[in-house]
Design an enzyme around this catalytic site. Structure first.
Site, short mmCIF file in Angstrom:
data_model
loop_
_atom_site.label_atom_id
_atom_site.label_comp_id
_atom_site.label_asym_id
_atom_site.label_seq_id
_atom_site.Cartn_x
_atom_site.Cartn_y
_atom_site.Cartn_z
N HIS A 49 0.84 -1.19 0.00
CA HIS A 49 0.00 0.00 0.00
C HIS A 49 0.89 1.25 0.00
O HIS A 49 2.07 1.19 0.28
CB HIS A 49 -0.91 -0.01 1.22
CG HIS A 49 -1.84 -1.17 1.27
ND1 HIS A 49 -2.80 -1.40 0.32
CD2 HIS A 49 -1.93 -2.21 2.15
CE1 HIS A 49 -3.47 -2.50 0.61
NE2 HIS A 49 -2.96 -3.02 1.71
N GLU A 152 -5.43 -13.21 5.55
CA GLU A 152 -6.35 -12.08 5.58
C GLU A 152 -7.59 -12.27 4.69
O GLU A 152 -8.23 -11.29 4.31
CB GLU A 152 -5.62 -10.78 5.20
CG GLU A 152 -4.82 -10.85 3.91
CD GLU A 152 -3.95 -9.61 3.70
OE1 GLU A 152 -4.19 -8.58 4.36
OE2 GLU A 152 -3.03 -9.68 2.87
N ASP A 178 -8.47 -6.55 6.51
CA ASP A 178 -8.76 -7.19 5.23
C ASP A 178 -9.61 -8.44 5.42
O ASP A 178 -10.48 -8.75 4.60
CB ASP A 178 -7.47 -7.53 4.49
CG ASP A 178 -6.94 -6.36 3.68
OD1 ASP A 178 -7.76 -5.65 3.06
OD2 ASP A 178 -5.72 -6.13 3.67
#
Length: 267
Positions: A49, A152, A178
Site C-alpha cells: 500500500h 487475511e 482485510d
C-alpha cells in the site's frame, strides 16, 4: 542480510518472548533509523500500500545497517521478481499479502531461496556486497531468510493447518481489517465473529510450534494481544502513531478533529 539480527529475532521467539516492531509507510528513512535507534526487534517496509518506490525502500534498508533490527519488505503480491528484488536490495525477508493456500506459500519460500532448494537468482547487488561476498551470502541466505505470509481472507482458514507444515515458514501474520472486509464487514478492524475466528487460527498455528503476528490497534491492545498468544507484535503504523500523538496534543488545546475522506477541510 543482517544474520545477527535474524538470530536474535529467532532466539527471542524460541524463548517464548515477544518481538516488537513498527510498520513503515512514510518516505523518510529517518522513521526506520529511529526505530533501530530505539531497539525495536523488527520493521516492515510496506511496498503493498502507499507510494514507496524502490529507491525509498533501499534507503530504509540502509538506515538499519548499523543496528540489530530485522527489516522485512511487504510486497504488493506473490511475485518471483518482487521477492528477488527485495532480497537483492538487502531485506532480511519478505511479507507476502493475501496468502490463501499451501501451494502459494510453498512458492513464496521457493522464490526466496537459492537453488537447489528454491529458484532465486543470484545477483551482484547490495545483498551480496555487489558481488564481493557472494559465496558468504549465498551460503547463509537460505537458512536465514524470513518468509512471513499474511492470513487475511475467508478462504485461508481451510488451508492454515496445511500451511503450518511448509518448511521455511516460522511466523504467520494476521490482517484483521482485510479479513473483515473479505467477510463482508468492510471498514471494520474486526467485524462480527472475526476476532473469534482469528484467535482460533492463532491456536492452530501455535499448536504446530510456529508463531503468530498482528498489528495492535492501540497501546492497551498490545498487552491484550500478548496475553492472547501473539508474539510478533506491531506497535502500530508510523503514520497512525503520528496521528495518535497529534490528536492527543490537539485535544489538549481544544483543536482536535478527524480527517475527512478526500482530505477535505471542513468545520
Amino acid at each position: 542480510m543482517n544474520t545477527s539480527a535474524l538470530k536474535r529475532f529467532r532466539e527471542t521467539l524460541a524463548g517464548g518472548r515477544a518481538v516488537y516492531g513498527l510498520w513503515v509507510t512514510l518516505e523518510s528513512p529517518s522513521v526506520t533509523e529511529m526505530a533501530v535507534a530505539l531497539g525495536l526487534d523488527w520493521v516492515v517496509i510496506d511496498a503493498e500500500h502507499g507510494h514507496l518506490d524502490w529507491s525509498e525502500i533501499v534507503a530504509h534498508l540502509r538506515a538499519a545497517v548499523r543496528g540489530d533490527t530485522v527489516v522485512l519488505v511487504r510486497l504488493a503480491d506473490l511475485d518471483r521478481g518482487l521477492v528477488k528484488r527485495a532480497l537483492d536490495l538487502g531485506a532480511d525477508g519478505v511479507v507476502i499479502p493475501w496468502v490463501e493456500t499451501e501451494e502459494q506459500l510453498r512458492r513464496a519460500v521457493a522464490f526466496a531461496r537459492y537453488p537447489p532448494e528454491g529458484c532465486r537468482g543470484i545477483g551482484a547487488e547490495r545483498a551480496t556486497g555487489w558481488g564481493e561476498c557472494m559465496a558468504e551470502h549465498t551460503a547463509e541466505a537460505n537458512d536465514s531468510v524470513l518468509v512471513v505470509p499474511i492470513i487475511e481472507t475467508v478462504v485461508a482458514p481451510d488451508e492454515v493447518e496445511r500451511m503450518t507444515r511448509v518448511d521455511g515458514v516460522e511466523v504467520f501474520f494476521f490482517g484483521p481489517a482485510d479479513f473483515s472486509s473479505n467477510a463482508g464487514f468492510r471498514g471494520q478492524w474486526e467485524g462480527p465473529g472475526v476476532a473469534r475466528l482469528l484467535l482460533g487460527l492463532k491456536d492452530v498455528v501455535r499448536a504446530s510450534g510456529k508463531h503468530c503476528g498482528v498489528l495492535a490497534a492501540s497501546d492497551p491492545n498490545v498487552s491484550e494481544r500478548l496475553e492472547q498468544g501473539f508474539r510478533m507484535l506491531g506497535l502500530g503504523i508510523d503514520g497512525s502513531l503520528l496521528l495518535r500523538s497529534l490528536h492527543a496534543s490537539l485535544a489538549a488545546v481544544g483543536r482536535d478533529r478527524k480527517i475527512r475522506s478526500g482530505l477535505r477541510i471542513e468545520d
